[in-house]
Design an enzyme around this catalytic site. Structure first.
Site, PDB file in Angstrom:
ATOM      1  N   HIS A  72     159.177  60.016   1.103  1.00 59.35           N
ATOM      2  CA  HIS A  72     158.456  58.761   1.358  1.00 59.35           C
ATOM      3  C   HIS A  72     158.582  58.344   2.819  1.00 59.35           C
ATOM      4  O   HIS A  72     159.679  58.269   3.357  1.00 59.35           O
ATOM      5  CB  HIS A  72     159.000  57.630   0.482  1.00 59.35           C
ATOM      6  CG  HIS A  72     158.610  57.757  -0.963  1.00 59.35           C
ATOM      7  ND1 HIS A  72     158.855  56.775  -1.887  1.00 59.35           N
ATOM      8  CD2 HIS A  72     157.976  58.748  -1.631  1.00 59.35           C
ATOM      9  CE1 HIS A  72     158.391  57.157  -3.070  1.00 59.35           C
ATOM     10  NE2 HIS A  72     157.863  58.354  -2.940  1.00 59.35           N
ATOM     11  N   TYR A 200     159.153  46.620  -3.134  1.00 58.89           N
ATOM     12  CA  TYR A 200     160.175  45.578  -3.270  1.00 58.89           C
ATOM     13  C   TYR A 200     159.435  44.250  -3.274  1.00 58.89           C
ATOM     14  O   TYR A 200     158.742  43.945  -2.302  1.00 58.89           O
ATOM     15  CB  TYR A 200     161.157  45.606  -2.104  1.00 58.89           C
ATOM     16  CG  TYR A 200     162.102  46.792  -2.097  1.00 58.89           C
ATOM     17  CD1 TYR A 200     161.725  48.008  -1.547  1.00 58.89           C
ATOM     18  CD2 TYR A 200     163.385  46.686  -2.640  1.00 58.89           C
ATOM     19  CE1 TYR A 200     162.596  49.094  -1.529  1.00 58.89           C
ATOM     20  CE2 TYR A 200     164.269  47.763  -2.619  1.00 58.89           C
ATOM     21  CZ  TYR A 200     163.864  48.960  -2.064  1.00 58.89           C
ATOM     22  OH  TYR A 200     164.725  50.025  -2.052  1.00 58.89           O
ATOM     23  N   PRO A 292     172.445  46.932  -5.168  1.00 57.97           N
ATOM     24  CA  PRO A 292     171.582  48.118  -5.084  1.00 57.97           C
ATOM     25  C   PRO A 292     170.343  47.955  -4.196  1.00 57.97           C
ATOM     26  O   PRO A 292     169.686  48.945  -3.885  1.00 57.97           O
ATOM     27  CB  PRO A 292     171.164  48.357  -6.536  1.00 57.97           C
ATOM     28  CG  PRO A 292     171.331  47.041  -7.211  1.00 57.97           C
ATOM     29  CD  PRO A 292     172.461  46.351  -6.513  1.00 57.97           C
ATOM     30  N   LYS A 296     171.956  51.839  -0.945  1.00 55.39           N
ATOM     31  CA  LYS A 296     172.972  52.385  -0.040  1.00 55.39           C
ATOM     32  C   LYS A 296     174.170  53.024  -0.742  1.00 55.39           C
ATOM     33  O   LYS A 296     174.875  53.838  -0.151  1.00 55.39           O
ATOM     34  CB  LYS A 296     173.481  51.279   0.899  1.00 55.39           C
ATOM     35  CG  LYS A 296     172.475  50.837   1.926  1.00 55.39           C
ATOM     36  CD  LYS A 296     172.220  51.918   2.953  1.00 55.39           C
ATOM     37  CE  LYS A 296     170.796  51.856   3.444  1.00 55.39           C
ATOM     38  NZ  LYS A 296     170.306  53.086   4.010  1.00 55.39           N
ATOM     39  N   TYR A 382     167.343  50.987   6.518  1.00 51.84           N
ATOM     40  CA  TYR A 382     166.952  51.602   5.243  1.00 51.84           C
ATOM     41  C   TYR A 382     167.098  53.126   5.306  1.00 51.84           C
ATOM     42  O   TYR A 382     167.618  53.751   4.386  1.00 51.84           O
ATOM     43  CB  TYR A 382     165.516  51.211   4.882  1.00 51.84           C
ATOM     44  CG  TYR A 382     165.177  51.449   3.427  1.00 51.84           C
ATOM     45  CD1 TYR A 382     165.145  50.400   2.520  1.00 51.84           C
ATOM     46  CD2 TYR A 382     164.914  52.734   2.948  1.00 51.84           C
ATOM     47  CE1 TYR A 382     164.859  50.614   1.178  1.00 51.84           C
ATOM     48  CE2 TYR A 382     164.626  52.965   1.614  1.00 51.84           C
ATOM     49  CZ  TYR A 382     164.604  51.900   0.732  1.00 51.84           C
ATOM     50  OH  TYR A 382     164.319  52.122  -0.593  1.00 51.84           O
TER      51      TYR A 382
HETATM   52  C1  PHB Z   1     166.202  53.385  -7.912  1.00 51.19           C
HETATM   53  O1  PHB Z   1     165.227  54.149  -7.891  1.00 51.19           O
HETATM   54  O2  PHB Z   1     166.993  53.365  -8.865  1.00 51.19           O
HETATM   55  C2  PHB Z   1     166.412  52.468  -6.767  1.00 51.19           C
HETATM   56  C3  PHB Z   1     165.591  52.572  -5.672  1.00 51.19           C
HETATM   57  C4  PHB Z   1     165.752  51.713  -4.608  1.00 51.19           C
HETATM   58  C5  PHB Z   1     166.723  50.748  -4.652  1.00 51.19           C
HETATM   59  C6  PHB Z   1     167.573  50.648  -5.741  1.00 51.19           C
HETATM   60  C7  PHB Z   1     167.415  51.514  -6.812  1.00 51.19           C
HETATM   61  O3  PHB Z   1     166.859  49.887  -3.609  1.00 51.19           O
END
Ligand code: PHB
Ligand code: APR
Length: 390
Positions: A72, A200, A292, A296, A382
């Site tokens: 990505h 997000y 989460p 990280k 990120y």
């Molecule tokens: C996930 O795919 O589980 C995931 C992806 C991004 C995040 C947290 C969890 O920031």
């Protein structure tokens, strides 16, 4: 039994450390409390920084990842229905790799299983001894028989509730902690992801995240009260809530299906300092937890394992500088990630009774959407470009 490094915990940190040490010719044994099936069945994170991919490649476990992972170049950040794309590639020159922790664990287990007896599952009552002196050891029980493993070093890779950190005298350790007053309800489904990249979403009803494991498997999350139980969240309610929180055009495209996994996870920040106590070294969740948001946790765990493997390798070549500075170097990187995860959580979630904070979130979103500098800071953190961190 004797080994050079006794590794407690067979999650990503312990398994990667084991594999990297093995490649350096350093004998090691992993003691894991659970069964292999249990460890491989846990659904966890799924976004890898380029540094993590490089480490897994160096560890010789990247073959399936190269075939199956998604790459990505950015993410979508939505705020009350308005979406902006953060173009990692344009802002930092690199992107992220989407590949589940479950798959990484399977790949590492596969690699380590070839070394017979070096990977012990269902090791009960693991106990650490004498790590403050020259002859540490670990005892454990398996099938009712007690074993003793003498070693040069102990690596505590047993997660946040493990025995390693708990074995350190309280006065020798300092805990930094911040609770988050809500959790994430996660759903895994055999449905194509709603978008090509992660979304997000900040929404007045609460945060939502659209992620994925592959082109046919999706992972979605919604912010929920910690007091909620899974019974309160039948699939239909989950999909309805997710749809309301993401931008309309995404909601219209959302393909729903039965959940194949559903769980509620608390969010918190936690750091234990230092990460070394004489001959005991902590790595991964055993030393630090991040919320989460920003994914990280897994990357930190892998980076710790990489740093520790290199430091042990240098030790056996007669150079202790890597071990001596392990904690300090890791903590610098850890705190960068703790800061980012906290900031990103604060930006994207709904906090009750905080209208002032809500306006600040809005102003910050505007800044990220319009200022290349602000977007670059998000992007660098990120993808894990932390200038100055080891
Ligand atoms: C996930 O795919 O589980 C995931 C992806 C991004 C995040 C947290 C969890 O920031
Ligand atoms: N004895 C032996 N093994 C133990 C013990 C114990 N007393 N306590 C815990 N373990 C095992 C757990 O069963 C688990 O398999 O240690 C392992 C720790 O693995 P993880 O919790 O996955 O931690 P880590 O390897 O540091 O990886 C961190 O996991 O939680 C996610 O977001 C986090 O992605 C990050 C990653």
């Amino acid at each position: 039994m004797r080994t050079q490094v006794a590794i407690i915990g067979g999650g990503p940190a312990g398994l990667l450390l084991s594999q990297l040490l093995h490649l350096e010719g350093i004998d090691n044994v992993v003691l894991e409390r659970r069964s292999r099936a249990y460890v491989e069945g846990r659904i966890r994170a799924g976004v890898l920084e380029p540094g993590t991919v490089e480490l897994l490649t160096r560890a010789g476990v990247a073959e399936r990842m190269r075939r199956e992972a998604l790459y990505h170049d950015g993410i979508h950040l939505a705020f009350d229905g308005r979406s902006t794309r953060i173009d990692f590639k344009a802002l930092t020159g690199t992107g992220v790799t989407v590949y589940g922790q479950t798959s990484i664990t399977e790949d590492l287990n596969e690699a380590r299983t070839a070394a017979i007896g070096k990977l012990v599952f269902e090791a009960e009552d693991v106990a650490l001894h004498d790590f403050n002196g020259p002859h540490p050891s670990v005892t454990y029980r398996r099938d009712g028989v007690t074993h003793e493993l003498a070693c040069d070093f102990i690596a505590g890779c047993d997660g946040s509730h493990g025995v390693s950190r708990a074995s350190v005298p309280e006065r020798a350790i300092r805990i930094f902690e911040r609770e988050v007053p809500f959790g994430w309800l996660g759903v895994l489904s055999e449905t194509p992801p709603v978008a090509d990249e992660l979304i997000y979403a900040h929404h007045e009803r609460g945060f939502a995240l659209c992620s994925m494991r592959s082109k046919t498997r999706s992972r979605y999350y919604v912010q929920c009260p910690l007091t909620d139980s899974l019974e309160a969240w039948p699939d239909a309610r989950f999909w309805d809530e997710l749809k309301r929180r993401i931008p309309k055009e995404d909601g219209a495209r959302l393909i729903t299906g039965p959940s194949v996994e559903k769980s509620i996870a608390p969010l918190r920040s936690f750091v234990a300092e230092p990460m070394q106590f004489e001959r005991l070294f902590l790595a991964g969740d055993a030393a630090h937890i991040v919320p989460p948001t920003g994914a990280k946790g897994l990357n930190l765990a892998c980076a710790d394992a990489g740093a520790l493997a290199a430091a042990f390798a240098a030790h056996y070549r007669g150079d202790d500088s890597g071990l001596d500075t392990y904690s300090e170097r890791c903590l610098k990187r850890v705190w960068r990630a703790v800061r980012f995860s906290w900031w990103y959580t604060a930006l994207t979630h709904r906090f009750d009774d905080d209208p002032f904070g809500a306006r600040l979130q809005q102003a910050e979103f505007e800044m990220i959407a319009t200022s290349r500098a602000a977007a670059t800071t998000l992007a660098e953190n990120y993808v894990g470009i932390f200038p100055g961190a080891a």
